[in-house]
Write a protein that holds these residues in place. Structure first.
Motif, PDB file in Angstrom:
ATOM      1  N   ILE A 118       0.791  -1.322  -0.134  1.00 14.90           N
ATOM      2  CA  ILE A 118      -0.033   0.049   0.053  1.00 14.90           C
ATOM      3  C   ILE A 118       0.954   1.389   0.150  1.00 14.90           C
ATOM      4  O   ILE A 118       1.769   1.409   0.944  1.00 14.90           O
ATOM      5  CB  ILE A 118      -0.866   0.205   1.255  1.00 14.90           C
ATOM      6  N   ALA A 119       0.641   2.038  -1.064  1.00 17.64           N
ATOM      7  CA  ALA A 119       1.668   3.352  -1.219  1.00 17.64           C
ATOM      8  C   ALA A 119       3.212   2.838  -1.215  1.00 17.64           C
ATOM      9  O   ALA A 119       4.022   3.734  -0.550  1.00 17.64           O
ATOM     10  CB  ALA A 119       1.059   4.283  -0.287  1.00 17.64           C
ATOM     11  N   GLY A 120       3.652   1.706  -1.644  1.00 15.71           N
ATOM     12  CA  GLY A 120       4.891   1.259  -1.383  1.00 15.71           C
ATOM     13  C   GLY A 120       5.367   0.782  -0.338  1.00 15.71           C
ATOM     14  O   GLY A 120       6.491   0.163  -0.198  1.00 15.71           O
ATOM     15  N   GLN A 121       4.502   0.509   0.689  1.00 14.74           N
ATOM     16  CA  GLN A 121       4.781  -0.113   2.065  1.00 14.74           C
ATOM     17  C   GLN A 121       4.490  -1.319   2.297  1.00 14.74           C
ATOM     18  O   GLN A 121       3.180  -1.856   1.959  1.00 14.74           O
ATOM     19  CB  GLN A 121       4.233   0.884   2.977  1.00 14.74           C
ATOM     20  N   PRO A 122       5.060  -2.192   2.405  1.00 12.18           N
ATOM     21  CA  PRO A 122       4.704  -3.731   2.487  1.00 12.18           C
ATOM     22  C   PRO A 122       3.741  -4.004   3.703  1.00 12.18           C
ATOM     23  O   PRO A 122       3.973  -3.301   5.043  1.00 12.18           O
ATOM     24  CB  PRO A 122       6.018  -4.548   2.931  1.00 12.18           C
ATOM     25  N   VAL A 123       2.813  -4.725   3.803  1.00  9.25           N
ATOM     26  CA  VAL A 123       1.901  -5.198   4.731  1.00  9.25           C
ATOM     27  C   VAL A 123       1.688  -6.682   4.797  1.00  9.25           C
ATOM     28  O   VAL A 123       1.038  -7.289   4.112  1.00  9.25           O
ATOM     29  CB  VAL A 123       0.524  -4.492   4.654  1.00  9.25           C
ATOM     30  N   LEU A 179      -7.593  -5.447   4.434  1.00 10.29           N
ATOM     31  CA  LEU A 179      -6.652  -4.547   3.476  1.00 10.29           C
ATOM     32  C   LEU A 179      -7.242  -3.422   2.806  1.00 10.29           C
ATOM     33  O   LEU A 179      -6.798  -2.402   2.781  1.00 10.29           O
ATOM     34  CB  LEU A 179      -6.106  -5.728   2.469  1.00 10.29           C
ATOM     35  N   LEU A 180      -8.428  -3.704   2.160  1.00  8.04           N
ATOM     36  CA  LEU A 180      -9.205  -2.412   1.551  1.00  8.04           C
ATOM     37  C   LEU A 180      -9.496  -1.350   2.447  1.00  8.04           C
ATOM     38  O   LEU A 180      -9.279  -0.349   2.224  1.00  8.04           O
ATOM     39  CB  LEU A 180     -10.505  -3.043   0.884  1.00  8.04           C
ATOM     40  N   GLN A 181     -10.035  -1.749   3.757  1.00  9.09           N
ATOM     41  CA  GLN A 181     -10.245  -0.794   4.609  1.00  9.09           C
ATOM     42  C   GLN A 181      -8.960   0.063   5.211  1.00  9.09           C
ATOM     43  O   GLN A 181      -8.786   1.364   5.148  1.00  9.09           O
ATOM     44  CB  GLN A 181     -10.727  -1.597   5.929  1.00  9.09           C
ATOM     45  N   LEU A 182      -7.827  -0.690   5.363  1.00 10.63           N
ATOM     46  CA  LEU A 182      -6.412  -0.039   5.395  1.00 10.63           C
ATOM     47  C   LEU A 182      -6.019   0.829   4.405  1.00 10.63           C
ATOM     48  O   LEU A 182      -5.628   1.910   4.669  1.00 10.63           O
ATOM     49  CB  LEU A 182      -5.526  -1.369   6.015  1.00 10.63           C
ATOM     50  N   ALA A 183      -6.252   0.349   3.437  1.00 12.60           N
ATOM     51  CA  ALA A 183      -5.805   1.162   2.000  1.00 12.60           C
ATOM     52  C   ALA A 183      -6.682   2.548   2.042  1.00 12.60           C
ATOM     53  O   ALA A 183      -6.066   3.364   1.731  1.00 12.60           O
ATOM     54  CB  ALA A 183      -6.063   0.288   0.616  1.00 12.60           C
ATOM     55  N   ALA A 184      -7.783   2.221   2.415  1.00 13.00           N
ATOM     56  CA  ALA A 184      -8.811   3.750   2.337  1.00 13.00           C
ATOM     57  C   ALA A 184      -8.144   4.632   3.193  1.00 13.00           C
ATOM     58  O   ALA A 184      -8.376   5.758   2.942  1.00 13.00           O
ATOM     59  CB  ALA A 184     -10.177   3.044   2.483  1.00 13.00           C
ATOM     60  N   GLN A 185      -7.791   4.125   4.459  1.00 13.55           N
ATOM     61  CA  GLN A 185      -7.615   4.878   5.355  1.00 13.55           C
ATOM     62  C   GLN A 185      -6.147   5.840   5.106  1.00 13.55           C
ATOM     63  O   GLN A 185      -5.883   6.958   5.436  1.00 13.55           O
ATOM     64  CB  GLN A 185      -7.051   4.120   6.641  1.00 13.55           C
ATOM     65  N   HIS A 186      -5.490   5.338   4.099  1.00 11.31           N
ATOM     66  CA  HIS A 186      -4.258   5.791   3.516  1.00 11.31           C
ATOM     67  C   HIS A 186      -4.480   6.304   2.234  1.00 11.31           C
ATOM     68  O   HIS A 186      -3.275   6.645   1.448  1.00 11.31           O
ATOM     69  CB  HIS A 186      -3.118   4.564   3.643  1.00 11.31           C
ATOM     70  N   GLY A 187      -5.563   6.618   1.778  1.00 15.21           N
ATOM     71  CA  GLY A 187      -5.759   7.312   0.647  1.00 15.21           C
ATOM     72  C   GLY A 187      -5.660   6.465  -0.678  1.00 15.21           C
ATOM     73  O   GLY A 187      -5.577   7.132  -1.788  1.00 15.21           O
ATOM     74  N   VAL A 188      -5.428   5.094  -0.671  1.00 12.33           N
ATOM     75  CA  VAL A 188      -5.173   4.305  -1.729  1.00 12.33           C
ATOM     76  C   VAL A 188      -6.554   3.533  -2.151  1.00 12.33           C
ATOM     77  O   VAL A 188      -6.773   2.593  -1.692  1.00 12.33           O
ATOM     78  CB  VAL A 188      -4.044   3.196  -1.592  1.00 12.33           C
TER      79      VAL A 188
END
Length: 313
Positions: free
Chosen positions: A125-130, A149-158
Motif C-alpha cells: 500500500i503506497a509502496g509500504q509492505p503489509v 486490506l481494503l479498509q487499511l488502504a482507504a485509510q491511507h488514500g489508496v
C-alpha cells in the motif's frame, strides 16, 4: 505518508530497501494517472512480477492495493492457494491486483520479502509492505484479510481501481467482516489486544467452528504477549535460565513474530526435551498453538511436529 501498520496480521520482517531504487525508474507497465487510478499496460488483475519490474509494482501500489503472492512450481500448498487468491481478486473487480512472484526465478524479491517459507502473501500500500499470511489458508479467511486490506488502504488514500477488460462496471460492495471480527480488527488497529482477544473469544463461543476467529485469536494472543517486551532483556533472561518456561516462551514468541520460525520451534523443542515428563504439558500446548499460527502444511511445522512426536514416544 508514514509506514503502514500491518493491523490484524502478524508483523513480518520485510525489507524492500534494495528494490526501492527500481521504483524511481520510468514505469512502463504500471503508473499512476492524474485522477489517481493506475494507468499503463497492466495486463490483467493477475500478473507476474520480477526482480526487474518490481519498481513498477511499487508505483502501482500508490494507486491501488497490490497483493503479492510468493510461490514456486514445486510448492504444493502454493498450488492450493493461488487459485483462491485469483478468484477473490477477480471478484473485487479491480480494487486489488495480484502480483505473482516465482521465488526461484526472482531471488532479490525472495530475499527482500525474507520468504523463509511459501506460499507467503504480502500486500503493498503506497509502496509500504503489509505482511498478510504464510501458508495455504481457507477462502473465507482470504476474503476477510482482503476486506481488512481494503479498509487499511482507504485509510491511507489508496482507493484507485484497475480497469477489468471490457467488463461493465459493477457496484459490488466491499466484503464485510462479521461484527465480532470487525470489533477485533478495530481493537487491533487501536492497539487494544485485550479487547480483540475478548471479541474473538466471543465469536468462538457463538460458533466453535469459526476457524478464522480461531486463527485471529492465536495471532492476537501472540501480539498481546510480546507487546512492550524488550528483546535484548528477554534474550538475556532466557540465556540465564535455559529451563525457565516463561522466559523461553517469551523469546520463542518474539522469534516467531520476527519471522524466525525455526528458531522459535527449536527453542521450545529443546526446552521440551530438557524438562521432566510432568512439566512438559505447557510447552507442548504452546508448540501446538504456534504450529496453528504458521499452518499445518508448512514444511517447518511438519519437521517440528516430527521431532515433537519422537520426543513424546
Amino acid at each position: 505518508m508514514s509506514d503502514i501498520a500491518p493491523g490484524a496480521v502478524l508483523r513480518g520482517a520485510v525489507d524492500l530497501s534494495t528494490l526501492r531504487a527500481r521504483a524511481a525508474q520510468p514505469a512502463q507497465a504500471a503508473g499512476a494517472a492524474s485522477d489517481g487510478a493506475p494507468s499503463g499496460a497492466v495486463p490483467s488483475l493477475v500478473f507476474d512480477a520480477t526482480d526487474e519490474t518490481f519498481g513498477q509494482v511499487l508505483e502501482l501500489s500508490r494507486s491501488v492495493p497490490v497483493v503479492v503472492d510468493l510461490w514456486a512450481e514445486w510448492c504444493g500448498p502454493c498450488k492450493q492457494l493461488s487459485p483462491i487468491l485469483e478468484k477473490v481478486v477477480a471478484e473485487l473487480g479491480g480494487r486489488l491486483v495480484l502480483a505473482k512472484v516465482d521465488v526461484d526465478a526472482n531471488p532479490q524479491l525472495a530475499q527482500g520479502f525474507r520468504a523463509q517459507s511459501i506460499p507467503m502473501v504480502v500486500a503493498l500500500i503506497a509502496g509500504q509492505p503489509v505482511p498478510l499470511f504464510t501458508g495455504a489458508v481457507p477462502e473465507q479467511q482470504v476474503r476477510e484479510v482482503f476486506a481488512q486490506l481494503l479498509q487499511l488502504a482507504a485509510q491511507h488514500g489508496v482507493t484507485g481501481t484497475v480497469p477489468v477488460g471490457d467488463a461493465p462496471e459493477t457496484d459490488a460492495e466491499e466484503p464485510q467482516l462479521p461484527p465480532l471480527h470487525l470489533e477485533a480488527f478495530d481493537a487491533i488497529e487501536a492497539g487494544d489486544y485485550t479487547r480483540a482477544v475478548a471479541a474473538y473469544e466471543r465469536a468462538l463461543a457463538e460458533n466453535p467452528r469459526d476457524e478464522d476467529a480461531r486463527a485471529g485469536l492465536g495471532q492476537v494472543r501472540l501480539l498481546e504477549r510480546i507487546q512492550g517486551v524488550d528483546l535484548q532483556a528477554a534474550r538475556a533472561a532466557a540465556a540465564a535460565a535455559p529451563t525457565d518456561i516463561p522466559a523461553q516462551f517469551t523469546v520463542a514468541d518474539l522469534d516467531l513474530a520476527g519471522g524466525h520460525v525455526e528458531d522459535a520451534f527449536d527453542r521450545l523443542l529443546d526446552l521440551f526435551a530438557s524438562l521432566p515428563g510432568d512439566e512438559r504439558a505447557p510447552v507442548r500446548e504452546r508448540l501446538l498453538e504456534l504450529f496453528g499460527l504458521i499452518g499445518t502444511a508448512d514444511p517447518r511445522v511438519i519437521r517440528a511436529r516430527g521431532r515433537l512426536s519422537s520426543l513424546l514416544f
